[in-house]
Design a protein around this motif. Structure first.
Motif, PDB file in Angstrom:
ATOM      1  N   GLU A  99      -3.948   3.855  -5.478  1.00 23.90           N
ATOM      2  CA  GLU A  99      -3.365   2.961  -6.483  1.00 23.90           C
ATOM      3  C   GLU A  99      -4.440   2.096  -7.122  1.00 23.90           C
ATOM      4  O   GLU A  99      -5.146   1.366  -6.430  1.00 23.90           O
ATOM      5  N   MET A 100      -4.531   2.204  -8.417  1.00 26.54           N
ATOM      6  CA  MET A 100      -5.585   1.491  -9.128  1.00 26.54           C
ATOM      7  C   MET A 100      -4.939   0.578 -10.154  1.00 26.54           C
ATOM      8  O   MET A 100      -4.127   1.025 -10.949  1.00 26.54           O
ATOM      9  N   LEU A 101      -5.317  -0.694 -10.106  1.00 25.74           N
ATOM     10  CA  LEU A 101      -4.700  -1.654 -11.012  1.00 25.74           C
ATOM     11  C   LEU A 101      -5.386  -1.601 -12.371  1.00 25.74           C
ATOM     12  O   LEU A 101      -6.590  -1.730 -12.469  1.00 25.74           O
ATOM     13  N   LYS A 128      -5.072   3.284  -1.391  1.00 25.55           N
ATOM     14  CA  LYS A 128      -6.244   4.017  -1.868  1.00 25.55           C
ATOM     15  C   LYS A 128      -5.977   4.760  -3.184  1.00 25.55           C
ATOM     16  O   LYS A 128      -6.855   4.896  -4.027  1.00 25.55           O
ATOM     17  N   PRO A 136     -10.548  -7.880  -9.833  1.00 22.61           N
ATOM     18  CA  PRO A 136     -10.960  -7.104  -8.664  1.00 22.61           C
ATOM     19  C   PRO A 136     -11.920  -7.890  -7.767  1.00 22.61           C
ATOM     20  O   PRO A 136     -12.830  -8.544  -8.266  1.00 22.61           O
ATOM     21  N   LEU A 176      -4.022  -3.104  -2.338  1.00 21.45           N
ATOM     22  CA  LEU A 176      -3.217  -1.929  -2.684  1.00 21.45           C
ATOM     23  C   LEU A 176      -3.697  -0.697  -1.912  1.00 21.45           C
ATOM     24  O   LEU A 176      -4.705  -0.736  -1.224  1.00 21.45           O
ATOM     25  N   VAL A 198      -0.138   0.146 -12.366  1.00 19.16           N
ATOM     26  CA  VAL A 198      -0.965   0.803 -11.378  1.00 19.16           C
ATOM     27  C   VAL A 198      -1.118   2.245 -11.805  1.00 19.16           C
ATOM     28  O   VAL A 198      -0.134   2.911 -12.080  1.00 19.16           O
ATOM     29  N   ARG A 209       0.835  -1.206   0.000  1.00 18.33           N
ATOM     30  CA  ARG A 209       0.000   0.000   0.000  1.00 18.33           C
ATOM     31  C   ARG A 209       0.869   1.255   0.000  1.00 18.33           C
ATOM     32  O   ARG A 209       1.838   1.350   0.734  1.00 18.33           O
ATOM     33  N   LEU A 227     -13.055  -3.072  -6.303  1.00 16.63           N
ATOM     34  CA  LEU A 227     -12.228  -2.089  -6.999  1.00 16.63           C
ATOM     35  C   LEU A 227     -12.026  -0.831  -6.158  1.00 16.63           C
ATOM     36  O   LEU A 227     -10.929  -0.284  -6.070  1.00 16.63           O
ATOM     37  N   LYS A 228     -13.102  -0.405  -5.521  1.00 15.92           N
ATOM     38  CA  LYS A 228     -13.052   0.841  -4.758  1.00 15.92           C
ATOM     39  C   LYS A 228     -12.042   0.746  -3.610  1.00 15.92           C
ATOM     40  O   LYS A 228     -11.338   1.702  -3.311  1.00 15.92           O
ATOM     41  N   ARG A 229     -11.993  -0.435  -2.986  1.00 20.81           N
ATOM     42  CA  ARG A 229     -11.046  -0.607  -1.863  1.00 20.81           C
ATOM     43  C   ARG A 229      -9.706  -1.128  -2.321  1.00 20.81           C
ATOM     44  O   ARG A 229      -8.856  -1.476  -1.515  1.00 20.81           O
ATOM     45  N   ARG A 230      -9.539  -1.266  -3.639  1.00 21.26           N
ATOM     46  CA  ARG A 230      -8.248  -1.704  -4.218  1.00 21.26           C
ATOM     47  C   ARG A 230      -7.858  -3.108  -3.745  1.00 21.26           C
ATOM     48  O   ARG A 230      -6.713  -3.348  -3.353  1.00 21.26           O
TER      49      ARG A 230
END
Ligand SMILES: C[S@@+](CC[C@H](N)C(=O)[O-])C[C@H]1O[C@@H](n2cnc3c(N)ncnc32)[C@H](O)[C@@H]1O
Length: 297
Positions: free
Chosen positions: A250-252, A248, A261, A246, A287, A216, A264-267
């Protein structure tokens, strides 16, 4: 300059080259703009303007490397950082993960980029709450790694201030920490299951057979190519159906679908059953960094 680099950029590359050569530390995979800004910030602090002069300073003053390291590696962290995501992990992900495993199966967790240990001990609390103390002690191993030895020393000491524990409800503080004067030390019996070690995400081999991997607020420091390589190693590190958590910001973004996912919102992601990736092969994956929630930049 013929290769399109300015003299300043050349000078900066020389600093990176010097750090790699003299200390074995490779910063070339870090996002260039923020890295450069941090190095310049350190140089300003000690009144040096020229990269060549700064290399001289690194050569003659052994403490300068650690000062620079502290400026570049940001150790900001907190217990249960982003409480909403942790609540989801505790309420949904951990129970499902435990239900998929037999009652005596080992549970292997990796906190990669653990800084001063708050994330690793949050995982210990979350798992103990879900399994009970005895099962936790018998079945769980939490590997917590960072590249920063000073942060790891702090993490191993497991000693925190009132302020560090602010976000924790008082009953968790009294159950998981022993108070020594104005300091709070994480319970020794549970600490035995938390193993700290140095691991450089850019260069070192991953830990294997991991059920839950938290990385994270760390991947966002790397450029896209390096992130892809690290994510390939994480895929390799995870056991079938293993979970990746991951930060907050960072979005895969997946094209190869090696992670699906869970939320998705909570990674929170799960390793897909298909799409095996060798630890050295960069998958078509990166990311993306959501700048709106990036407080460290
Ligand atoms: C902002 S902290 C995140 C701490 C914690 N994971 C959290 O989310 O609160 C980023 C951590 O990444 C570590 N880090 C930076 N580069 C690294 C590398 N190459 N390998 C391992 N850790 C690294 C830093 O030392 C720092 O402790």
């Amino acid at each position: 300059m013929s290769d399109g680099q300015t003299t300043a950029e050349h000078g900066f590359e020389d600093v990176l080259g010097y750090l790699k050569e003299s200390r074995g530390f490779d910063f070339t995979g870090y996002k260039r703009t923020s890295l450069m800004r941090r190095v310049r910030h350190r140089m300003n602090q000690i009144g040096i303007d020229d990269y060549g002069d700064y290399i001289d300073q690194l050569q003659v003053n052994a403490d300068e490397f650690s000062a620079l390291f502290n400026t570049i590696l940001i150790n900001v962290t907190a217990f249960f950082r982003d409480p909403e995501a942790w609540a989801y992990l505790q309420e949904e992900v951990i129970p499902a993960l435990l239900a998929e495993r037999g009652p005596d199966d080992p549970v292997r967790v990796w906190s990669a980029g653990c800084a001063s240990g708050e994330e690793a001990y949050s995982l210990a609390i979350a798992l103990t709450e879900a399994m009970g103390i005895e099962r936790f002690r018998q079945q769980v191993k939490i590997y917590a790694t960072d590249v920063d030895e000073e942060a790891l020393t702090h993490a191993r000491q497991a000693t925190y201030t009132d302020r560090d524990l602010q976000a924790l409800p008082p009953d968790l503080v009294s159950r998981y920490f022993e108070q020594h004067n104005d300091r709070y030390v994480f319970r020794k019996d549970l600490r035995r299951s938390v193993i700290f070690g140095r691991n450089d995400l850019v260069q070192d081999a991953p830990i294997s057979r991991i059920d839950l991997l938290t990385c994270r607020n760390t991947l966002m420091y790397f450029n896209q190519e390096t992130q892809a390589r690290i994510l390939g190693r994480f895929h390799f590190a995870l056991a079938p159906n293993g979970v990746l958590f991951l930060g907050k910001a960072e979005m895969l973004l997946s094209h190869s679908r090696i992670f699906d996912p869970i939320d998705l919102k909570r990674r929170i992601f799960r390793k897909t059953a298909s799409g095996t990736v060798a630890p050295t092969t960069p998958p078509a994956l990166a990311v993306v960094h959501d700048r709106r929630v990036d407080l460290d930049e």
